[in-house]
Write an enzyme that holds these catalytic residues in place. Structure first.
Site, PDB file in Angstrom:
ATOM      1  N   LYS A  34       0.845  -1.213   0.000  1.00  0.00           N
ATOM      2  CA  LYS A  34       0.000   0.000   0.000  1.00  0.00           C
ATOM      3  C   LYS A  34       0.873   1.252   0.000  1.00  0.00           C
ATOM      4  O   LYS A  34       1.820   1.343   0.778  1.00  0.00           O
ATOM      5  CB  LYS A  34      -0.895   0.028   1.247  1.00  0.00           C
ATOM      6  CG  LYS A  34      -1.732   1.307   1.337  1.00  0.00           C
ATOM      7  CD  LYS A  34      -2.569   1.344   2.594  1.00  0.00           C
ATOM      8  CE  LYS A  34      -1.917   2.091   3.738  1.00  0.00           C
ATOM      9  NZ  LYS A  34      -2.059   3.544   3.717  1.00  0.00           N
ATOM     10  N   ASP A  63      -3.795   4.393  -1.737  1.00  0.00           N
ATOM     11  CA  ASP A  63      -4.681   4.895  -0.679  1.00  0.00           C
ATOM     12  C   ASP A  63      -4.649   6.426  -0.672  1.00  0.00           C
ATOM     13  O   ASP A  63      -3.953   7.031   0.138  1.00  0.00           O
ATOM     14  CB  ASP A  63      -4.164   4.306   0.655  1.00  0.00           C
ATOM     15  CG  ASP A  63      -4.945   4.773   1.866  1.00  0.00           C
ATOM     16  OD1 ASP A  63      -6.077   5.256   1.707  1.00  0.00           O
ATOM     17  OD2 ASP A  63      -4.399   4.650   2.982  1.00  0.00           O
ATOM     18  N   LYS A  65      -7.709   8.342  -1.009  1.00  0.00           N
ATOM     19  CA  LYS A  65      -8.986   8.833  -0.461  1.00  0.00           C
ATOM     20  C   LYS A  65      -9.499  10.062  -1.202  1.00  0.00           C
ATOM     21  O   LYS A  65      -9.675  11.138  -0.612  1.00  0.00           O
ATOM     22  CB  LYS A  65      -8.840   9.151   1.038  1.00  0.00           C
ATOM     23  CG  LYS A  65      -8.364   7.985   1.886  1.00  0.00           C
ATOM     24  CD  LYS A  65      -8.266   8.373   3.347  1.00  0.00           C
ATOM     25  CE  LYS A  65      -7.751   7.261   4.227  1.00  0.00           C
ATOM     26  NZ  LYS A  65      -6.315   7.003   4.079  1.00  0.00           N
ATOM     27  N   ASP A  68     -13.888  15.039  -3.893  1.00  0.00           N
ATOM     28  CA  ASP A  68     -14.014  16.307  -4.615  1.00  0.00           C
ATOM     29  C   ASP A  68     -15.301  16.222  -5.426  1.00  0.00           C
ATOM     30  O   ASP A  68     -16.086  15.282  -5.249  1.00  0.00           O
ATOM     31  CB  ASP A  68     -12.771  16.512  -5.518  1.00  0.00           C
ATOM     32  CG  ASP A  68     -12.465  17.979  -5.771  1.00  0.00           C
ATOM     33  OD1 ASP A  68     -13.406  18.741  -6.054  1.00  0.00           O
ATOM     34  OD2 ASP A  68     -11.283  18.366  -5.689  1.00  0.00           O
ATOM     35  N   THR A 120     -11.364   6.600  11.370  1.00  0.00           N
ATOM     36  CA  THR A 120     -11.286   6.021  12.711  1.00  0.00           C
ATOM     37  C   THR A 120     -10.694   7.003  13.725  1.00  0.00           C
ATOM     38  O   THR A 120     -10.803   6.801  14.926  1.00  0.00           O
ATOM     39  CB  THR A 120     -10.446   4.732  12.696  1.00  0.00           C
ATOM     40  OG1 THR A 120      -9.212   5.027  12.044  1.00  0.00           O
ATOM     41  CG2 THR A 120     -11.149   3.614  11.967  1.00  0.00           C
ATOM     42  N   ARG A 212       3.758  -0.956  10.434  1.00  0.00           N
ATOM     43  CA  ARG A 212       4.910  -1.036  11.337  1.00  0.00           C
ATOM     44  C   ARG A 212       5.196  -2.407  11.950  1.00  0.00           C
ATOM     45  O   ARG A 212       6.376  -2.729  12.161  1.00  0.00           O
ATOM     46  CB  ARG A 212       4.774   0.043  12.420  1.00  0.00           C
ATOM     47  CG  ARG A 212       4.992   1.442  11.856  1.00  0.00           C
ATOM     48  CD  ARG A 212       4.429   2.508  12.733  1.00  0.00           C
ATOM     49  NE  ARG A 212       2.974   2.478  12.758  1.00  0.00           N
ATOM     50  CZ  ARG A 212       2.215   3.302  13.464  1.00  0.00           C
ATOM     51  NH1 ARG A 212       2.788   4.214  14.232  1.00  0.00           N
ATOM     52  NH2 ARG A 212       0.908   3.214  13.418  1.00  0.00           N
TER      53      ARG A 212
HETATM   54  O1  C5P Z   1       1.808   0.962  10.858  1.00  0.00           O
HETATM   55  P1  C5P Z   1       0.338   0.634  10.872  1.00  0.00           P
HETATM   56  O2  C5P Z   1       0.053  -0.848  10.758  1.00  0.00           O
HETATM   57  O3  C5P Z   1      -0.401   1.288  12.002  1.00  0.00           O
HETATM   58  O4  C5P Z   1      -0.177   1.303   9.512  1.00  0.00           O
HETATM   59  C1  C5P Z   1      -1.527   1.324   9.154  1.00  0.00           C
HETATM   60  C2  C5P Z   1      -1.697   1.990   7.825  1.00  0.00           C
HETATM   61  O5  C5P Z   1      -3.091   2.083   7.565  1.00  0.00           O
HETATM   62  C3  C5P Z   1      -1.134   3.404   7.721  1.00  0.00           C
HETATM   63  O6  C5P Z   1      -0.666   3.597   6.383  1.00  0.00           O
HETATM   64  C4  C5P Z   1      -2.339   4.279   7.992  1.00  0.00           C
HETATM   65  O7  C5P Z   1      -2.270   5.514   7.336  1.00  0.00           O
HETATM   66  C5  C5P Z   1      -3.473   3.436   7.407  1.00  0.00           C
HETATM   67  N1  C5P Z   1      -4.784   3.680   8.015  1.00  0.00           N
HETATM   68  C6  C5P Z   1      -5.037   3.531   9.372  1.00  0.00           C
HETATM   69  N2  C5P Z   1      -6.276   3.777   9.884  1.00  0.00           N
HETATM   70  C7  C5P Z   1      -7.264   4.167   9.082  1.00  0.00           C
HETATM   71  C8  C5P Z   1      -7.032   4.309   7.715  1.00  0.00           C
HETATM   72  C9  C5P Z   1      -5.762   4.062   7.212  1.00  0.00           C
HETATM   73  O8  C5P Z   1      -4.141   3.149  10.113  1.00  0.00           O
HETATM   74  N3  C5P Z   1      -8.446   4.377   9.584  1.00  0.00           N
END
Ligand code: C5P
Length: 237
Positions: A34, A63, A65, A68, A120, A212
């Site tokens: 992603k 991703d 989003k 517009d 979220t 991560r």
């Molecule tokens: O590192 P981690 O597993 O927390 O990364 C989650 C990914 O999902 C990040 O790229 C974050 O921007 C994305 N994301 C999120 N929560 C959302 C939408 C997208 O963590 N509600």
């Protein structure tokens, strides 16, 4: 148990060589990658192509989003599909039905189009401030997921806490892309409500976004492999 979800590893970095290295080493294991706003604004379309060249076999979730007027979003979807042919692309459901339909009409057959319902990160107070007054998050998520489905899109991005609600309301073929996933024992970081990959898979998540816990591990490829094995074990059980 439904089918095993695909993992999209979030390449959240401002170092292109690092992103390419992750794509090359993690992509063949997860089969999904992603890229998001930080990545695309840092490295542009060439950055996305560099990731695709580093791991051509991985499905790509772009991703961005989009949100517009319908004509502008349709143009963004059309050009993104034409240039990258991603597996997944997303828009904000709050853009409305006409916007989502225009986006879907502009989306190529190889690309699935998802919508973000309620971010979220939004608290109850913030939702009230932007006009979602008197509604709990679940009600708003359900309403926007239904609007997404009625607009012809393929699914939604949602938290693990919403997988069941969305499957019950929109049906099992309506896809879910779920971030906030943490293998047991890994750092929560800034995520608030988390679930393990196996728990989310058991609830029927179609895809998981994991950043991560993989990219921050001492051996990212091994961390990805461990997650895949835990999902396969769950499926076999
Ligand atoms: O590192 P981690 O597993 O927390 O990364 C989650 C990914 O999902 C990040 O790229 C974050 O921007 C994305 N994301 C999120 N929560 C959302 C939408 C997208 O963590 N509600």
């Amino acid at each position: 148990m439904t089918s095993t979800p695909t993992i999209f590893c979030a390449l959240d970095t401002s170092d292109l060589d690092q992103a390419k290295h992750w794509a090359k080493t993690i992509g063949p294991i997860t089969k999904g990658l992603k890229v998001g706003m930080e990545f695309v604004n840092s490295f542009g379309p060439q950055g996305i192509e560099a990731v695709q060249e580093s791991c051509p076999q991985a499905a790509l979730f772009i991703d961005l989003k989009f949100h517009d007027i319908p004509n502008t979003v349709a143009g963004a979807v059309r050009t993104t599909c034409a240039r990258f042919s991603p597996a997944y692309l997303n828009v904000h459901a709050a853009g409305g039905k006409t916007m989502m339909q225009a986006a879907k009409d502009a989306c190529s057959a190889q690309t699935k189009l998802l919508a973000v319902t309620i971010l979220t990160s939004l608290s109850h107070d913030e939702l009230t401030a932007i006009g979602y007054e008197g509604q709990d998050v679940a009600t708003s998520v359900k309403r926007l997921a239904q609007l997404t489905k009625d607009s012809g899109l393929d699914g939604v991005v949602c938290s693990s806490q919403e997988i069941t609600l969305i499957r019950e309301h929109c049906g099992a073929s309506f896809e879910t892309m779920v971030p906030g996933i943490r293998p047991a024992g890994s750092d929560i970081g800034d995520q608030k409500r988390i679930m393990t990959p196996s728990e989310a898979a058991t609830l029927g998540a179609t895809n998981l976004v994991i950043g991560r816990p993989i990219t921050g591990a001492p051996d990212p490829a091994a961390a990805a492999q461990t997650i895949i094995q835990s999902l396969n074990k769950e499926k076999a059980a």
